[in-house]
Design an enzyme around this catalytic site. Sequence first.
Site, PDB file in Angstrom:
ATOM      1  N   PRO A   2       1.327  -0.906   0.099  1.00 26.65           N
ATOM      2  CA  PRO A   2       0.153   0.251   0.150  1.00 26.65           C
ATOM      3  C   PRO A   2       0.856   1.366  -0.357  1.00 26.65           C
ATOM      4  CG  PRO A   2      -0.896  -1.427   1.374  1.00 26.65           C
ATOM      5  CD  PRO A   2       0.913  -2.156   1.587  1.00 26.65           C
ATOM      6  N   GLU A   3       0.648   2.273  -0.546  1.00 23.12           N
ATOM      7  CA  GLU A   3       1.202   3.640  -1.134  1.00 23.12           C
ATOM      8  C   GLU A   3       0.363   4.272  -1.276  1.00 23.12           C
ATOM      9  OE1 GLU A   3       3.574   3.634  -4.518  1.00 23.12           O
ATOM     10  OE2 GLU A   3       3.583   1.768  -4.513  1.00 23.12           O
ATOM     11  N   LYS A  60       2.979   6.861   4.489  1.00 22.64           N
ATOM     12  CA  LYS A  60       2.351   5.581   4.074  1.00 22.64           C
ATOM     13  C   LYS A  60       1.730   4.989   5.729  1.00 22.64           C
ATOM     14  CE  LYS A  60       5.308   3.681   1.244  1.00 22.64           C
ATOM     15  NZ  LYS A  60       6.284   3.033   1.152  1.00 22.64           N
ATOM     16  N   TYR A 107      -7.201 -12.369   9.363  1.00 26.39           N
ATOM     17  CA  TYR A 107      -6.332 -11.077   9.688  1.00 26.39           C
ATOM     18  C   TYR A 107      -6.670  -9.874  10.110  1.00 26.39           C
ATOM     19  CZ  TYR A 107      -5.444 -14.707   5.760  1.00 26.39           C
ATOM     20  OH  TYR A 107      -5.612 -16.180   5.176  1.00 26.39           O
ATOM     21  N   ARG A 126      -0.537 -10.782   5.566  1.00 29.97           N
ATOM     22  CA  ARG A 126       1.489 -11.400   5.663  1.00 29.97           C
ATOM     23  C   ARG A 126       2.498 -10.900   6.880  1.00 29.97           C
ATOM     24  NH1 ARG A 126       4.463 -10.817   0.289  1.00 29.97           N
ATOM     25  NH2 ARG A 126       6.139 -12.361   1.211  1.00 29.97           N
ATOM     26  N   LYS A 167      21.823  14.623  -3.589  1.00 30.57           N
ATOM     27  CA  LYS A 167      22.529  13.332  -3.371  1.00 30.57           C
ATOM     28  C   LYS A 167      22.935  12.957  -4.390  1.00 30.57           C
ATOM     29  CE  LYS A 167      19.160  14.198  -0.043  1.00 30.57           C
ATOM     30  NZ  LYS A 167      19.624  13.698   1.554  1.00 30.57           N
ATOM     31  N   ASN A 186       7.221   1.743  -4.468  1.00 30.33           N
ATOM     32  CA  ASN A 186       7.813   1.331  -5.978  1.00 30.33           C
ATOM     33  C   ASN A 186       6.894   1.597  -7.009  1.00 30.33           C
ATOM     34  OD1 ASN A 186       9.952  -0.188  -6.645  1.00 30.33           O
ATOM     35  ND2 ASN A 186       8.455  -1.815  -6.802  1.00 30.33           N
TER      36      ASN A 186
END
Length: 408
Positions: A2-3, A60, A107, A126, A167, A186
């Site tokens: 999840p983003e 997040k 869950y 998970r 950077k 991602n």
Amino acid sequence: MPELPEVEAARRAIEENCLGKKIKKAIIANDSKVIEGVSASDFESSLLGKTIVSAHRKGKNLWLRLDSPPFPSFQFGMTGAIYIKGVAVTQYKRSAVKDNDEWPSKYSKFFVELEDGLELSFTDKRRFARVRLLKDPTSVPPISELGPDALFQPMTVDEFTESLNKKKIAIKALLLDQSFISGIGNWIADEVLYQARIHPLQISSSLSKENCATLLQCINEVIRYAVEVDAECSCFPHDWLFHFRWGKKSGKIKGKKIDFINAGGRTSAYVPELQKLSGKQATKAAGKPRKQASKRKGGEDEDNDEDDKGDEPTSEEEETTKGAKSKKRGNPRGRGKKPPTKRKSEESDDDSGGNEDGSSDDDDNDDEDAKKKPRKAKTNNYKQAKTSNASNQVVSNQSGKKPKKKAK
């Protein structure tokens, strides 16, 4: 995982359905890996009778403000998700609980029933999520360590450019760094880099001001659009990389090949034809020998970029060079092998299923076959000689059988 858009969709669902309602029942899972720093019973007792005042998010992470502290905080991890019974909340595909599953889900890690009967649950299949009970979630990690929120605290072009100029790490790794900008994960990082036509391994400080401005614009547009549609991916524009990037199968977008590399420690989808390394990196990638790439993977890092380990670009030039080397070496049949060279190539190329030249241990069998073929040829010659009644050749070939018997 999840983003920002998925977590923001959850926050909005809570804000629209749960505010101003008192918690009359609470069930916290007895899972010390996910429920951090507090027992299930203490967590439950701290929630009962409290009213949900507001729902907040940074990056997040999400937390609920009650009418008095402490407050529950949720770090979604890979498969964390908020469910409200009877309310449609967009879920990340890996976290989805089906409508016909038991309720609350097996869950479920955090479950509350509100005074009007509405039920809310935080699930995690998970167990990489973290649920905490904190007096002030913003004053302690992980929230206190987050950079500006990509949606609520967008940078200006000058701020963004100045930050990137400092950077010396790959741009994909920097975008995933939550202390730099919070909320980008991602798929968003891959999407914005694709739309900005920037290679995932391009060093951040090497980007031009124009590149920086384009990238920032893509970040803002992608996140705002995804949030506007409540992270419902079927509503994303059809020309987004998102629809083509899942899995490591070779695919194409607008006729151009999608490739996958490791960048920032994550599998990264990009389009080599459109996202090319530039400047010194392009020159270096084109002329860098294979041995140097392996050596750098082992730990040398002239840019002090920890994320570059294993993130060397697989450019067309490198692939061409590697292919040329393989052809030059050829098949070692009948010429003897060089075990030290073979071992070195295997150690430096962990992902290969065999040797660096594409061969495998089956080549040993090929060598044996190569040795057997000449003997077979001699036998055929002997048979031909016998058929033609050439006595001198018969004698010669018969005498040639004696060494074979001795060898046996």
